[in-house]
Design a protein around this motif. Structure first.
Motif, PDB file in Angstrom:
ATOM      1  N   UNK A 124      25.913  66.880  24.661  1.00  0.00           N
ATOM      2  CA  UNK A 124      27.311  66.723  24.289  1.00  0.00           C
ATOM      3  C   UNK A 124      28.062  67.976  24.731  1.00  0.00           C
ATOM      4  N   UNK A 125      28.512  68.032  25.963  1.00  0.00           N
ATOM      5  CA  UNK A 125      29.200  69.237  26.437  1.00  0.00           C
ATOM      6  C   UNK A 125      30.507  69.452  25.694  1.00  0.00           C
ATOM      7  N   UNK A 126      30.857  70.699  25.540  1.00  0.00           N
ATOM      8  CA  UNK A 126      32.098  71.070  24.881  1.00  0.00           C
ATOM      9  C   UNK A 126      33.230  70.872  25.889  1.00  0.00           C
ATOM     10  N   UNK A 127      33.634  69.603  26.031  1.00  0.00           N
ATOM     11  CA  UNK A 127      34.490  69.247  27.154  1.00  0.00           C
ATOM     12  C   UNK A 127      35.272  67.979  26.830  1.00  0.00           C
ATOM     13  N   UNK A 128      36.537  67.950  27.222  1.00  0.00           N
ATOM     14  CA  UNK A 128      37.366  66.748  27.117  1.00  0.00           C
ATOM     15  C   UNK A 128      37.438  66.098  28.494  1.00  0.00           C
ATOM     16  N   UNK A 129      36.953  64.882  28.603  1.00  0.00           N
ATOM     17  CA  UNK A 129      36.944  64.199  29.890  1.00  0.00           C
ATOM     18  C   UNK A 129      38.361  63.829  30.324  1.00  0.00           C
ATOM     19  N   UNK A 130      38.588  63.930  31.641  1.00  0.00           N
ATOM     20  CA  UNK A 130      39.854  63.502  32.256  1.00  0.00           C
ATOM     21  C   UNK A 130      41.066  64.212  31.660  1.00  0.00           C
ATOM     22  N   UNK A 131      40.901  65.470  31.304  1.00  0.00           N
ATOM     23  CA  UNK A 131      42.039  66.238  30.790  1.00  0.00           C
ATOM     24  C   UNK A 131      43.025  66.483  31.926  1.00  0.00           C
ATOM     25  N   UNK A 132      44.288  66.007  31.822  1.00  0.00           N
ATOM     26  CA  UNK A 132      45.173  65.980  32.992  1.00  0.00           C
ATOM     27  C   UNK A 132      46.123  67.160  33.120  1.00  0.00           C
ATOM     28  N   UNK A 133      45.998  68.184  32.269  1.00  0.00           N
ATOM     29  CA  UNK A 133      47.015  69.227  32.227  1.00  0.00           C
ATOM     30  C   UNK A 133      46.432  70.604  32.546  1.00  0.00           C
ATOM     31  N   UNK A 134      47.349  71.590  32.560  1.00  0.00           N
ATOM     32  CA  UNK A 134      46.932  72.972  32.684  1.00  0.00           C
ATOM     33  C   UNK A 134      46.360  73.437  31.335  1.00  0.00           C
ATOM     34  N   UNK A 135      45.934  74.687  31.299  1.00  0.00           N
ATOM     35  CA  UNK A 135      45.370  75.241  30.063  1.00  0.00           C
ATOM     36  C   UNK A 135      46.347  75.120  28.897  1.00  0.00           C
ATOM     37  N   UNK A 136      45.829  74.694  27.744  1.00  0.00           N
ATOM     38  CA  UNK A 136      46.631  74.588  26.526  1.00  0.00           C
ATOM     39  C   UNK A 136      45.925  75.323  25.380  1.00  0.00           C
ATOM     40  N   UNK A 137      46.714  75.644  24.353  1.00  0.00           N
ATOM     41  CA  UNK A 137      46.152  76.240  23.136  1.00  0.00           C
ATOM     42  C   UNK A 137      45.673  75.141  22.201  1.00  0.00           C
ATOM     43  N   UNK A 138      44.548  75.398  21.528  1.00  0.00           N
ATOM     44  CA  UNK A 138      44.102  74.560  20.423  1.00  0.00           C
ATOM     45  C   UNK A 138      44.666  75.174  19.150  1.00  0.00           C
ATOM     46  N   UNK A 139      45.408  74.384  18.374  1.00  0.00           N
ATOM     47  CA  UNK A 139      46.114  74.949  17.229  1.00  0.00           C
ATOM     48  C   UNK A 139      45.969  74.064  15.999  1.00  0.00           C
TER      49      UNK A 139
ATOM     50  N   UNK B 290      41.719  74.305   2.452  1.00  0.00           N
ATOM     51  CA  UNK B 290      42.549  73.178   2.871  1.00  0.00           C
ATOM     52  C   UNK B 290      41.873  72.482   4.049  1.00  0.00           C
ATOM     53  N   UNK B 291      42.303  71.253   4.317  1.00  0.00           N
ATOM     54  CA  UNK B 291      41.768  70.464   5.424  1.00  0.00           C
ATOM     55  C   UNK B 291      42.822  70.322   6.519  1.00  0.00           C
ATOM     56  N   UNK B 292      42.335  70.161   7.762  1.00  0.00           N
ATOM     57  CA  UNK B 292      43.201  69.819   8.879  1.00  0.00           C
ATOM     58  C   UNK B 292      42.758  68.457   9.399  1.00  0.00           C
ATOM     59  N   UNK B 293      43.662  67.490   9.384  1.00  0.00           N
ATOM     60  CA  UNK B 293      43.294  66.146   9.807  1.00  0.00           C
ATOM     61  C   UNK B 293      42.921  66.103  11.289  1.00  0.00           C
ATOM     62  N   UNK B 294      43.677  66.829  12.106  1.00  0.00           N
ATOM     63  CA  UNK B 294      43.430  66.819  13.554  1.00  0.00           C
ATOM     64  C   UNK B 294      43.688  68.198  14.133  1.00  0.00           C
ATOM     65  N   UNK B 295      43.185  68.403  15.336  1.00  0.00           N
ATOM     66  CA  UNK B 295      43.442  69.627  16.088  1.00  0.00           C
ATOM     67  C   UNK B 295      44.601  69.357  17.032  1.00  0.00           C
ATOM     68  N   UNK B 296      45.596  70.222  17.012  1.00  0.00           N
ATOM     69  CA  UNK B 296      46.754  70.051  17.881  1.00  0.00           C
ATOM     70  C   UNK B 296      46.557  70.697  19.238  1.00  0.00           C
ATOM     71  N   UNK B 297      47.241  70.160  20.245  1.00  0.00           N
ATOM     72  CA  UNK B 297      47.271  70.722  21.591  1.00  0.00           C
ATOM     73  C   UNK B 297      48.687  71.210  21.858  1.00  0.00           C
ATOM     74  N   UNK B 298      48.811  72.455  22.277  1.00  0.00           N
ATOM     75  CA  UNK B 298      50.129  73.044  22.480  1.00  0.00           C
ATOM     76  C   UNK B 298      50.177  73.744  23.826  1.00  0.00           C
ATOM     77  N   UNK B 299      51.246  73.512  24.597  1.00  0.00           N
ATOM     78  CA  UNK B 299      51.388  74.157  25.891  1.00  0.00           C
ATOM     79  C   UNK B 299      51.645  75.644  25.704  1.00  0.00           C
ATOM     80  N   UNK B 300      51.497  76.396  26.791  1.00  0.00           N
ATOM     81  CA  UNK B 300      51.740  77.833  26.734  1.00  0.00           C
ATOM     82  C   UNK B 300      53.208  78.137  26.436  1.00  0.00           C
ATOM     83  N   UNK B 301      54.081  77.140  26.637  1.00  0.00           N
ATOM     84  CA  UNK B 301      55.500  77.314  26.315  1.00  0.00           C
ATOM     85  C   UNK B 301      55.803  76.948  24.865  1.00  0.00           C
TER      86      UNK B 301
END
Length: 294
Positions: free
Chosen positions: A85-100, A167-178
Motif C-alpha cells: 500500500x504505497x503512500x500515494x494518491x493515484x492520478x493526482x492531477x495537480x502541483x504540490x499541495x498542503x495536507x491540512x 478532537x476528531x477530523x472527519x477528513x484531510x483537506x487539500x490546500x494549494x500553495x496560494x
C-alpha cells in the motif's frame, strides 16, 4: 547547495596552489616566486566581497537547517517503507499541495504534510498544537464525549479520563500553495466505502475499514465497549462499538473496521453497520488514499 558551492571553490583554489607547489618543488627561484604568486591569488579571491557573501550565505543556511532540526522534535516523521500500500494518491492531477486540517476553522489551517506533484504523500503529524489555550479548549473534549457520546453508558463514562482531551477530523483537506481549499483525502480499504462516508443516511455501507485523524492531549489507553440503538425503520436495532486504543500525544490515525452490516428496507433508509471495531494504527495506514477535488 550554497555551502557545497563554497567548498567547491575552496577546493579548486587549494588544488591550484598544491599543483603549482608540487610541480615547482625544488625548482628555480622564479618557480618559487610563482608559488608565492598563486598563494597571493588565493588570498585575494578569498577576501573578495563575492566570496565572503558566499560564505555568509552558507553559514546562514547551516543555521536554518539546525533550527529546523530542533523544531522537528515535535513532528512525527513518516519513515516507514511500504510496498503493498504505497503512500500515494493515484492520478493526482495537480502541483504540490498542503495536507491540512481545520479544527480552528477554514482561516486557520493546521498543516500535517504535503501531497507532491504525481501523488506522493509526506506526513508530518504535529505532537503539539501551538495555538492559544483558549482556542484549543474550545475545540477539544473529554474522551467519553469524543468517542462514547451516543452510548447508553455515556453518563457513567464522563467520570473517567477527564484530564485527557481531544478532537476528531472527519477528513484531510487539500490546500494549494496560494491557500485555496481544493479537495479532501479519504483513507479507506475500498473506494466503495466513500459514498457511505459522504452520506451515511442514504448510501449503503460495505464491510471494510476507514481511517480517521484524531488529536489527543496526553498518552492514554482507551478500552471501552459502547452500545446504542438505531431506528431501522422497522424497530430499534442495537449497534455495538468496541474500542481498543493505545493513544499517544498529538495527531494520529485510528481505524474503524465495519464487521457487520444490518440490512434495511432501502425505501425507508440505508443499511448501517451494527458491529464496529475501533483500533490504533501504529504506523500510517496501509490503505487506499483517494483524493476528491473541487
Amino acid at each position: 547547495m550554497m555551502k557545497a558551492n563554497n567548498r567547491f571553490m575552496q577546493n579548486i583554489l587549494f588544488v591550484v596552489v598544491l599543483t603549482t607547489g608540487i610541480n615547482c618543488l625544488g625548482q628555480t627561484p622564479e618557480q618559487v616566486q610563482l608559488i608565492e604568486k598563486a598563494k597571493k591569488m588565493q588570498d585575494s579571491i578569498m577576501n573578495t566581497s563575492f566570496f565572503k557573501n558566499l560564505e555568509a550565505q552558507a553559514q546562514k543556511e547551516e543555521a536554518q537547517y539546525q533550527t529546523r532540526t530542533k523544531e522537528d522534535l515535535n513532528i512525527i516523521k513518516d519513515t516507514v517503507q511500504r510496498t503493498d500500500f504505497p503512500l500515494h494518491v493515484e492520478n493526482f492531477p495537480f502541483e504540490t499541495m498542503d495536507l491540512v486540517t481545520y479544527p480552528l476553522g477554514m482561516k486557520e489551517p493546521i498543516s500535517i504534510g504535503e501531497i507532491k506533484k504525481g501523488g506522493a504523500l509526506h506526513f508530518e503529524l504535529p505532537k503539539t498544537l501551538h495555538v492559544p489555550e483558549e482556542q484549543l479548549g474550545s475545540i477539544t473534549t473529554d474522551l467519553a464525549t469524543l468517542f462514547l457520546s451516543n452510548c447508553s453508558n455515556y453518563a457513567e463514562e464522563l467520570n473517567t479520563a477527564k484530564d485527557v482531551m481531544g478532537f476528531k477530523m472527519e477528513q484531510i483537506g487539500l490546500e494549494t500553495k496560494e491557500g485555496r481549499y481544493a479537495g479532501v483525502l479519504f483513507v479507506v480499504s475500498s473506494e466503495d466505502m466513500i459514498p457511505w462516508l459522504e452520506d451515511p443516511m442514504y448510501m449503503e455501507p460495505v464491510l471494510g475499514s476507514y481511517y480517521q485523524l484524531v488529536y489527543i492531549s496526553k498518552p492514554v489507553d482507551f478500552i471501552k465497549d459502547c452500545e446504542f440503538l438505531i431506528d431501522s425503520g422497522n424497530g430499534d436495532v442495537p449497534v455495538h462499538y468496541s474500542y481498543d486504543l493505545k493513544l499517544k500525544q498529538g495527531y494520529q490515525f485510528i481505524q474503524y473496521t465495519l464487521k457487520s452490516i444490518h440490512k434495511t428496507d432501502p425505501n425507508i433508509r440505508a443499511s448501517f453497520p451494527d458491529k464496529v471495531e475501533v483500533t490504533t494504527v501504529k504506523e500510517l495506514p496501509k490503505a487506499l488514499w483517494v483524493g476528491k477535488y473541487f
